[in-house]
Design an enzyme around this catalytic site. Structure first.
Site, PDB file in Angstrom:
ATOM      1  N   GLN A  12       2.320  -4.943  -5.021  1.00 49.57           N
ATOM      2  CA  GLN A  12       1.339  -5.613  -4.146  1.00 49.57           C
ATOM      3  C   GLN A  12       0.067  -5.985  -4.924  1.00 49.57           C
ATOM      4  O   GLN A  12      -0.354  -7.141  -4.922  1.00 49.57           O
ATOM      5  CB  GLN A  12       1.020  -4.648  -3.003  1.00 49.57           C
ATOM      6  CG  GLN A  12       0.231  -5.247  -1.863  1.00 49.57           C
ATOM      7  CD  GLN A  12      -0.636  -4.184  -1.193  1.00 49.57           C
ATOM      8  OE1 GLN A  12      -0.239  -3.018  -1.079  1.00 49.57           O
ATOM      9  NE2 GLN A  12      -1.820  -4.578  -0.794  1.00 49.57           N
ATOM     10  N   LEU A  13      -0.523  -5.026  -5.613  1.00 51.10           N
ATOM     11  CA  LEU A  13      -1.752  -5.330  -6.362  1.00 51.10           C
ATOM     12  C   LEU A  13      -1.435  -6.023  -7.683  1.00 51.10           C
ATOM     13  O   LEU A  13      -2.203  -6.873  -8.146  1.00 51.10           O
ATOM     14  CB  LEU A  13      -2.556  -4.056  -6.634  1.00 51.10           C
ATOM     15  CG  LEU A  13      -3.096  -3.350  -5.404  1.00 51.10           C
ATOM     16  CD1 LEU A  13      -4.039  -2.233  -5.803  1.00 51.10           C
ATOM     17  CD2 LEU A  13      -3.800  -4.341  -4.496  1.00 51.10           C
ATOM     18  N   ASP A  50      12.465   0.065 -17.322  1.00 48.96           N
ATOM     19  CA  ASP A  50      12.126   1.407 -16.854  1.00 48.96           C
ATOM     20  C   ASP A  50      11.178   2.073 -17.864  1.00 48.96           C
ATOM     21  O   ASP A  50      11.552   2.286 -19.027  1.00 48.96           O
ATOM     22  CB  ASP A  50      13.441   2.210 -16.733  1.00 48.96           C
ATOM     23  CG  ASP A  50      13.237   3.552 -16.075  1.00 48.96           C
ATOM     24  OD1 ASP A  50      12.133   4.129 -16.208  1.00 48.96           O
ATOM     25  OD2 ASP A  50      14.192   4.024 -15.427  1.00 48.96           O
ATOM     26  N   SER A 110      -5.876   7.135  -7.058  1.00 51.42           N
ATOM     27  CA  SER A 110      -5.897   6.820  -5.624  1.00 51.42           C
ATOM     28  C   SER A 110      -6.805   7.764  -4.860  1.00 51.42           C
ATOM     29  O   SER A 110      -6.995   8.935  -5.246  1.00 51.42           O
ATOM     30  CB  SER A 110      -4.477   6.929  -5.075  1.00 51.42           C
ATOM     31  OG  SER A 110      -4.504   6.900  -3.660  1.00 51.42           O
ATOM     32  N   HIS A 112      -5.935   9.185  -2.424  1.00 48.91           N
ATOM     33  CA  HIS A 112      -5.107  10.274  -1.891  1.00 48.91           C
ATOM     34  C   HIS A 112      -5.173  11.534  -2.762  1.00 48.91           C
ATOM     35  O   HIS A 112      -4.702  12.584  -2.348  1.00 48.91           O
ATOM     36  CB  HIS A 112      -3.685   9.788  -1.640  1.00 48.91           C
ATOM     37  CG  HIS A 112      -3.700   8.721  -0.585  1.00 48.91           C
ATOM     38  ND1 HIS A 112      -3.949   8.999   0.743  1.00 48.91           N
ATOM     39  CD2 HIS A 112      -3.601   7.367  -0.678  1.00 48.91           C
ATOM     40  CE1 HIS A 112      -3.979   7.865   1.430  1.00 48.91           C
ATOM     41  NE2 HIS A 112      -3.776   6.863   0.590  1.00 48.91           N
ATOM     42  N   TYR A 135       2.188  12.549  -3.578  1.00 51.20           N
ATOM     43  CA  TYR A 135       1.686  11.325  -4.228  1.00 51.20           C
ATOM     44  C   TYR A 135       0.239  11.542  -4.717  1.00 51.20           C
ATOM     45  O   TYR A 135      -0.076  11.292  -5.894  1.00 51.20           O
ATOM     46  CB  TYR A 135       1.783  10.159  -3.247  1.00 51.20           C
ATOM     47  CG  TYR A 135       0.983   8.945  -3.630  1.00 51.20           C
ATOM     48  CD1 TYR A 135       1.278   8.223  -4.781  1.00 51.20           C
ATOM     49  CD2 TYR A 135      -0.084   8.507  -2.834  1.00 51.20           C
ATOM     50  CE1 TYR A 135       0.532   7.096  -5.127  1.00 51.20           C
ATOM     51  CE2 TYR A 135      -0.819   7.387  -3.171  1.00 51.20           C
ATOM     52  CZ  TYR A 135      -0.524   6.688  -4.317  1.00 51.20           C
ATOM     53  OH  TYR A 135      -1.258   5.590  -4.662  1.00 51.20           O
ATOM     54  N   ARG A 173     -10.383   2.776   9.621  1.00 49.63           N
ATOM     55  CA  ARG A 173     -10.507   3.511   8.356  1.00 49.63           C
ATOM     56  C   ARG A 173     -10.946   2.595   7.208  1.00 49.63           C
ATOM     57  O   ARG A 173     -11.699   3.004   6.323  1.00 49.63           O
ATOM     58  CB  ARG A 173      -9.165   4.187   8.032  1.00 49.63           C
ATOM     59  CG  ARG A 173      -9.122   4.885   6.695  1.00 49.63           C
ATOM     60  CD  ARG A 173      -7.834   5.678   6.526  1.00 49.63           C
ATOM     61  NE  ARG A 173      -7.731   6.221   5.189  1.00 49.63           N
ATOM     62  CZ  ARG A 173      -7.111   5.613   4.177  1.00 49.63           C
ATOM     63  NH1 ARG A 173      -6.527   4.428   4.365  1.00 49.63           N
ATOM     64  NH2 ARG A 173      -7.085   6.168   2.995  1.00 49.63           N
TER      65      ARG A 173
HETATM   66  C1  15L Z   1      -2.775   4.080  -1.622  1.00 46.21           C
HETATM   67  O1  15L Z   1      -2.892   4.803  -2.612  1.00 46.21           O
HETATM   68  C2  15L Z   1      -1.524   3.330  -1.366  1.00 46.21           C
HETATM   69  O2  15L Z   1      -0.875   2.933  -2.543  1.00 46.21           O
HETATM   70  C3  15L Z   1      -1.740   2.149  -0.446  1.00 46.21           C
HETATM   71  O3  15L Z   1      -0.480   1.725   0.023  1.00 46.21           O
HETATM   72  C4  15L Z   1      -2.668   2.477   0.731  1.00 46.21           C
HETATM   73  O4  15L Z   1      -2.047   3.386   1.582  1.00 46.21           O
HETATM   74  C5  15L Z   1      -3.960   3.052   0.219  1.00 46.21           C
HETATM   75  O5  15L Z   1      -3.750   4.109  -0.674  1.00 46.21           O
HETATM   76  C6  15L Z   1      -4.881   3.540   1.352  1.00 46.21           C
HETATM   77  O6  15L Z   1      -5.272   4.705   1.345  1.00 46.21           O
HETATM   78  O7  15L Z   1      -5.198   2.742   2.242  1.00 46.21           O
END
Ligand code: 15L
Length: 275
Positions: A12-13, A50, A110, A112, A135, A173
């Site tokens: 996507q990015l 890969d 991320s 996350h 993740y 969010r």
């Molecule tokens: C991410 O790390 C993901 O790759 C993306 O799909 C979104 O979920 C994003 O974070 C988010 O937190 O919005």
């Protein structure tokens, strides 16, 4: 002219970055995973393969100055897949960077990695990790791996903790987590062009009024990088606030949103034996 490689170019990015970097005249090599890329300009330097294979990494990094590393699993998945793509794959890439004398890597980290912080908290760059799943944990691990390769092998990395990088913010969010595409491009441009950076961590977020994240701490890395985001999700607040928040109640409590509620043990079920 610097040679720049981009992994995850079919993602996507990656798709956004590939087009924008080519349009800016960057000397780019784009790499996808399993499927070949169709060139979008004459003679485009494209490849696929890969990244756990040494020969693929050698092909990727030959003659490269800066790597924009977007490849890997980008959502919550079972641990074995995360280990293969985000841990093993990352080691192969950094080992390749050593072999080929790559100066700098942008590591797509991320939000996350810190997703279990409550939404009321404002975080600086030196906050402790609080991953919201395997993740997010892999991104915390990746940032530590990047630190290791800077301290021990002198490979520079900018860890960009990407928020929600979508063309426009569409839900509540995002008013806090949005990274607009113009700001993403500014970040990548700074990573390619800043003269020296060493090891750095920045929030991959726009200049959002309601941001959870403050670009301070960790040696003022965002300032050293020269990242000055121009976009603000608040410009879309009118529309967003008219809509219902799509997240469940757990997801609304944590910065990681929907990732936080995946496999979440509610307080009343904690400390109980499984049935
Ligand atoms: C991410 O790390 C993901 O790759 C993306 O799909 C979104 O979920 C994003 O974070 C988010 O937190 O919005």
């Amino acid at each position: 002219m610097k040679k720049v490689a981009l992994t995850g170019a079919a993602g996507q990015l990656g798709t956004v970055l590939r087009r924008a970097l080519l349009a800016r005249g960057v000397n780019l090599r784009s790499a996808a995973g399993s499927k070949p890329l169709t060139p979008i300009v004459d003679g485009e330097d494209v490849m696929h393969g890969d990244l756990r294979e040494r020969a693929v990494v050698d092909r990727l990094l030959e003659g490269v100055d800066v790597l924009i590393h977007m490849a890997g699993t980008s959502v919550e998945r079972p641990l074995p897949e995360i280990i293969e793509n985000n841990l093993r794959g990352l080691v192969e890439v950094y080992e390749g960077a050593r072999r080929h004398g790559v100066k700098r890597i942008l590591f797509a980290s991320s939000n996350h990695a810190i997703g279990m912080y409550p939404v009321e908290e404002k975080l600086t760059l030196d906050c402790a990790f609080r991953p919201d799943g395997f993740y997010g944990l892999s991104k915390a691990w990746g940032e530590s791996l990047a630190r290791l390769y800077w301290d021990k092998h002198g490979i520079e990395t900018v860890c960009v903790r990407i928020g929600s990088c979508v063309p426009e913010p569409t839900e509540f969010r995002h008013l806090s987590t949005w990274l607009g595409h113009d700001d993403l491009m500014q970040l990548v441009d700074r990573v390619i062009n800043v003269p020296e950076i060493g090891f750095a961590i920045v929030w991959g977020v726009s200049n959002n009024t309601r941001s959870y994240w403050v670009q301070e701490g960790a040696n003022n890395d965002a300032e050293r990088l020269g990242y000055l985001p121009q976009q603000n999700a608040e410009d879309y607040a009118g529309e967003i606030l008219k809509k219902e928040n799509p997240l469940d109640t757990v997801a609304q409590r944590y910065q990681g949103g929907g990732f936080a509620s995946i496999d979440f043990t509610p307080p009343e079920a904690r400390g109980k034996h499984g049935e």
